[in-house]
Motif scaffolding. Structure first.
Motif, mmCIF file in Angstrom:
data_model
loop_
_atom_site.group_PDB
_atom_site.id
_atom_site.type_symbol
_atom_site.label_atom_id
_atom_site.label_comp_id
_atom_site.label_asym_id
_atom_site.label_seq_id
_atom_site.Cartn_x
_atom_site.Cartn_y
_atom_site.Cartn_z
ATOM 1 N N ASP A 142 -3.580 10.801 2.430
ATOM 2 C CA ASP A 142 -3.687 12.021 1.634
ATOM 3 C C ASP A 142 -5.066 12.629 1.861
ATOM 4 O OD1 ASP A 142 -1.275 10.979 0.802
ATOM 5 O OD2 ASP A 142 -1.825 10.815 -1.299
ATOM 6 N N TYR A 143 -5.112 13.668 2.685
ATOM 7 C CA TYR A 143 -6.380 14.303 3.046
ATOM 8 C C TYR A 143 -6.839 15.251 1.951
ATOM 9 C CZ TYR A 143 -6.294 12.351 7.696
ATOM 10 O OH TYR A 143 -6.317 11.474 8.742
ATOM 11 N N MET A 144 -8.129 15.165 1.642
ATOM 12 C CA MET A 144 -8.725 15.962 0.578
ATOM 13 C C MET A 144 -10.061 16.508 1.059
ATOM 14 S SD MET A 144 -9.530 14.583 -3.206
ATOM 15 C CE MET A 144 -11.022 15.074 -3.994
ATOM 16 N N ASP A 145 -10.291 17.797 0.832
ATOM 17 C CA ASP A 145 -11.587 18.380 1.183
ATOM 18 C C ASP A 145 -12.683 17.762 0.324
ATOM 19 O OD1 ASP A 145 -10.735 20.135 3.188
ATOM 20 O OD2 ASP A 145 -10.257 21.705 1.744
ATOM 21 N N SER A 146 -13.820 17.521 0.945
ATOM 22 C CA SER A 146 -14.965 16.945 0.257
ATOM 23 C C SER A 146 -16.159 17.872 0.413
ATOM 24 C CB SER A 146 -15.291 15.573 0.856
ATOM 25 O OG SER A 146 -16.415 15.018 0.249
ATOM 26 N N ASP A 147 -16.860 18.097 -0.694
ATOM 27 C CA ASP A 147 -18.051 18.948 -0.639
ATOM 28 C C ASP A 147 -19.283 18.186 -0.148
ATOM 29 O OD1 ASP A 147 -16.633 21.113 -1.613
ATOM 30 O OD2 ASP A 147 -17.095 20.628 -3.693
ATOM 31 N N GLY A 148 -19.279 16.882 -0.339
ATOM 32 C CA GLY A 148 -20.429 16.070 0.033
ATOM 33 C C GLY A 148 -20.273 15.458 1.410
ATOM 34 N N PRO A 149 -21.222 14.618 1.771
ATOM 35 C CA PRO A 149 -21.140 13.950 3.069
ATOM 36 C C PRO A 149 -19.932 13.019 3.130
ATOM 37 C CG PRO A 149 -23.101 13.238 1.845
ATOM 38 C CD PRO A 149 -22.402 14.266 1.021
ATOM 39 N N ILE A 150 -19.375 12.877 4.313
ATOM 40 C CA ILE A 150 -18.221 12.011 4.539
ATOM 41 C C ILE A 150 -18.719 10.625 4.937
ATOM 42 C CG2 ILE A 150 -16.147 11.656 5.944
ATOM 43 C CD1 ILE A 150 -15.991 14.163 4.168
ATOM 44 N N SER A 151 -18.214 9.614 4.272
ATOM 45 C CA SER A 151 -18.487 8.229 4.668
ATOM 46 C C SER A 151 -17.341 7.785 5.568
ATOM 47 C CB SER A 151 -18.556 7.312 3.446
ATOM 48 O OG SER A 151 -19.645 7.650 2.637
ATOM 49 N N PRO A 152 -17.579 7.664 6.873
ATOM 50 C CA PRO A 152 -16.496 7.316 7.783
ATOM 51 C C PRO A 152 -15.835 5.979 7.412
ATOM 52 C CG PRO A 152 -18.385 8.082 9.012
ATOM 53 C CD PRO A 152 -18.835 7.896 7.589
ATOM 54 N N GLN A 153 -14.515 5.973 7.510
ATOM 55 C CA GLN A 153 -13.703 4.790 7.250
ATOM 56 C C GLN A 153 -12.961 4.423 8.529
ATOM 57 O OE1 GLN A 153 -13.694 3.267 4.123
ATOM 58 N NE2 GLN A 153 -15.352 4.722 3.783
ATOM 59 N N HIS A 154 -12.273 3.281 8.490
ATOM 60 C CA HIS A 154 -11.481 2.821 9.635
ATOM 61 C C HIS A 154 -10.014 2.784 9.234
ATOM 62 C CE1 HIS A 154 -10.217 0.512 13.099
ATOM 63 N NE2 HIS A 154 -9.670 -0.382 12.296
ATOM 64 N N LEU A 184 0.862 -1.180 0.000
ATOM 65 C CA LEU A 184 0.000 0.000 0.000
ATOM 66 C C LEU A 184 0.897 1.227 0.000
ATOM 67 C CD1 LEU A 184 -2.871 1.202 0.216
ATOM 68 C CD2 LEU A 184 -2.574 1.145 2.700
ATOM 69 N N ASN A 185 0.637 2.174 -0.894
ATOM 70 C CA ASN A 185 1.440 3.386 -0.999
ATOM 71 C C ASN A 185 0.748 4.574 -0.343
ATOM 72 O OD1 ASN A 185 1.953 6.012 -2.916
ATOM 73 N ND2 ASN A 185 3.843 4.868 -2.490
ATOM 74 N N HIS A 186 -0.545 4.771 -0.637
ATOM 75 C CA HIS A 186 -1.297 5.865 -0.040
ATOM 76 C C HIS A 186 -2.788 5.579 -0.157
ATOM 77 C CE1 HIS A 186 -1.468 7.021 -4.304
ATOM 78 N NE2 HIS A 186 -2.586 7.670 -3.988
ATOM 79 N N THR A 187 -3.540 6.313 0.616
ATOM 80 C CA THR A 187 -4.988 6.271 0.495
ATOM 81 C C THR A 187 -5.505 7.690 0.684
ATOM 82 O OG1 THR A 187 -7.016 5.136 1.181
ATOM 83 C CG2 THR A 187 -5.492 5.763 2.938
#
Length: 127
Positions: free
Chosen positions: A49-61, A5-8
């Motif tokens: 890699d954090y990215m701003d999102s205009d829509g709702p956030i789907s929480p991840q683990h 895995l390199n990035h997410t």
């Protein structure tokens, strides 16, 4: 070369707040900009890699394998901030840590509800 895995990409309502939150709690260097992202580098070459999102956030683990000393430091920062934490992913054991596989683990949330975990022994890797 084995697959690694390199990035997410981690979607956030405010990438500065969220990337700074995780970097500070984990004791990592400050996030660095790269294009539309704020990048949090982990020790093993993987980045968040954090990215701003205009829509709702789907929480991840996101789970992080740490040393016993790092666990103490990170858990100390969680407690200093009075963040809610749990011993289990089902949130049935609030205010506790777990001792699975002979190590320690704990879960908490970031500002967007992503479920973060630190553990000192990989699942199935203990005595």
């Amino acid at each position: 070369m084995p697959v690694q895995l390199n990035h997410t990409i981690v979607h956030a309502t405010d990438k500065h707040r969220s990337a700074g939150f995780v970097a500070e709690l984990l004791g990592l260097p400050a996030p660095k900009p790269y294009g539309p992202f704020l990048v949090v580098e982990l020790a093993n070459g993987v980045s968040l890699d954090y990215m701003d999102s205009d829509g709702p956030i789907s929480p991840q683990h996101y789970a992080f394998l740490v040393t016993e000393a790092e666990f103490d430091e990170i858990f100390g920062r969680i407690r200093e901030r009075n963040l809610p934490y749990w011993a289990d992913p089902g949130r049935r054991r609030p205010g506790e840590i777990n001792t699975r596989d002979g190590g320690r683990g704990v879960y908490w949330e970031d500002p967007d509800g992503h479920f973060l975990e630190i553990l000192t022994v990989p699942y199935g890797g203990g005595a």
